[in-house]
Design an enzyme around this catalytic site. Structure first.
Site, PDB file in Angstrom:
ATOM      1  N   ASN A   1     -10.102  -0.014   0.296  1.00  0.00           N
ATOM      2  CA  ASN A   1      -8.650   0.040   0.248  1.00  0.00           C
ATOM      3  C   ASN A   1      -8.191  -0.507  -1.101  1.00  0.00           C
ATOM      4  OD1 ASN A   1      -5.895  -0.297   0.533  1.00  0.00           O
ATOM      5  ND2 ASN A   1      -5.999  -1.331   2.510  1.00  0.00           N
TER       6      ASN A   1
ATOM      7  N   HIS B   1      -3.384   7.170   3.283  1.00  0.00           N
ATOM      8  CA  HIS B   1      -3.765   5.892   2.702  1.00  0.00           C
ATOM      9  C   HIS B   1      -5.163   5.534   3.178  1.00  0.00           C
ATOM     10  CE1 HIS B   1      -3.939   1.798   1.493  1.00  0.00           C
ATOM     11  NE2 HIS B   1      -3.676   1.285   2.682  1.00  0.00           N
TER      12      HIS B   1
ATOM     13  N   CYS C   1       0.804  -1.223   0.000  1.00  0.00           N
ATOM     14  CA  CYS C   1       0.000   0.000   0.000  1.00  0.00           C
ATOM     15  C   CYS C   1       0.840   1.278   0.000  1.00  0.00           C
ATOM     16  CB  CYS C   1      -0.950   0.003   1.192  1.00  0.00           C
ATOM     17  SG  CYS C   1      -2.081  -1.402   1.223  1.00  0.00           S
TER      18      CYS C   1
END
Length: 332
Positions: free
Chosen positions: A286, A256, A116
């Site tokens: 996500n 994020h 990520c």
């Protein structure tokens, strides 16, 4: 005296698949419900790529939008860097596939894998290439088809992830966002907290790895939550110090999009009002490496920025990896 060259983002683009997977859809697939998902993650829906749609396809779409945004011709690209943890293939690289799809025959191409945190790692490489004058125009793409690796029998992970891509043109000059500071970190001793156990050389595909569902994404959620908040906050502070800025100098925080509770905890650590914390987690979930890049693209489309305004990006992912960056609006 000549001023120091600072790389900048001169174009952005993103791509989201058409299919929407809402919480109500997940209720039919696994033992969960809308209230449980929203209260713990802030997610209401996410996008899923079509069966014949892959990271190279989504990345190419985002790349073409970024090129148009930057007013750049594809033959002006020198390098393509793709951040992904869900590549089309182990080999060849997804970057090579995107190079072919967009017709950037003269550009070098490579993949990187920082989960990520991948977009920030890609930015750091592009910044280094530009500021060392090795290249003039670098395309950074973050593209993920996480749905290909998600176990839709595991309610602790299947509600979290979606698919999508984003791209940025990093150049030596032009209007955009200068990459003023970037701070990265990693801790391989905690690699077991987020992983896909099989599919590499350690556990090649076999009847056993398939029957034991080892090709799916695994995560120790509670531990990841604690590390995510701590590491993203620390990286963000390091970046502010590196840039000589205070928290109050930041116009927007772009974190994020892992989980709304993580985002809220980071915002609280920095005393940043919720209205200045850009969030897409409720509609996209996500999307791993592409998460903050998609959010950044949407923020830049929605808001007008004045010369000198600062944005703070921060991310955390498997590896473990983390990072942060300070971007500043520049008009030329």
């Amino acid at each position: 005296m000549t001023s120091r060259l600072i790389a900048r983002i001169t174009g952005l683009g993103s791509y989201l698949p058409e299919r929407i997977l809402a919480n109500k859809d997940l209720e039919k697939m696994v033992d969960t419900n809308d209230e449980w998902i929203v209260s713990r993650t802030g997610m209401r829906e996410r996008r899923l790529a079509a069966p014949d749609e892959f990271p190279s396809d989504m990345g190419a779409q985002a790349a073409q939008k970024a090129l148009k945004s930057a007013g750049l011709q594809v033959d002006q690209l020198d390098m393509i860097i793709v951040a992904t943890m869900s590549p089309d293939y182990i080999s060849p690289s997804t970057a090579n596939l995107i190079q072919a799809k967009i017709g950037a025959r003269q550009a070098a191409a490579m993949d990187i894998q920082a989960a990520c945190s991948g977009f920030l790692y890609g930015l750091s490489l592009a910044k280094a290439y530009i500021e060392s004058k090795i290249y003039r125009n670098v395309l950074v793409v973050a593209s993920e088809k996480m749905s290909a690796f998600i176990d839709y029998q595991d309610r602790s992970t299947c509600v979290l992830f979606g698919d999508g891509a984003a791209a940025a043109i990093i150049a030596a000059e032009g209007e955009g966002l200068s990459i003023d500071a970037i701070c990265l970190g990693a801790d391989g001793e905690l690699a077991n907290l987020v992983l896909i156990p099989a599919g590499g050389s350690r556990h090649p595909a076999s009847h056993e790895t398939i029957s034991e569902r080892l090709h799916y994404f695994k995560m120790t959620g509670n531990e990841v939550f604690k590390h995510a908040v701590r590491r993203m906050s620390a990286a963000a502070r390091d970046c502010l110090n590196q840039a000589g800025l205070e928290e109050t100098d930041v116009s927007w925080l772009v974190p994020h999009q892992a989980n709304k509770r993580i985002i809220d905890a980071i915002a609280k650590n920095f005393n940043i009002p919720e209205a200045k914390v850009y969030q897409t987690v409720h509609k996209y979930g996500n999307t791993s490496a592409s998460s903050i890049a998609i959010a950044l693209d949407e923020l830049m489309q929605e808001q007008e920025f004045e010369e000198g305004e600062h944005l703070l990006l921060t991310a955390f992912g498997g590896g473990l990896t983390w990072g942060a960056s300070i971007l500043t609006k520049v008009t030329g």
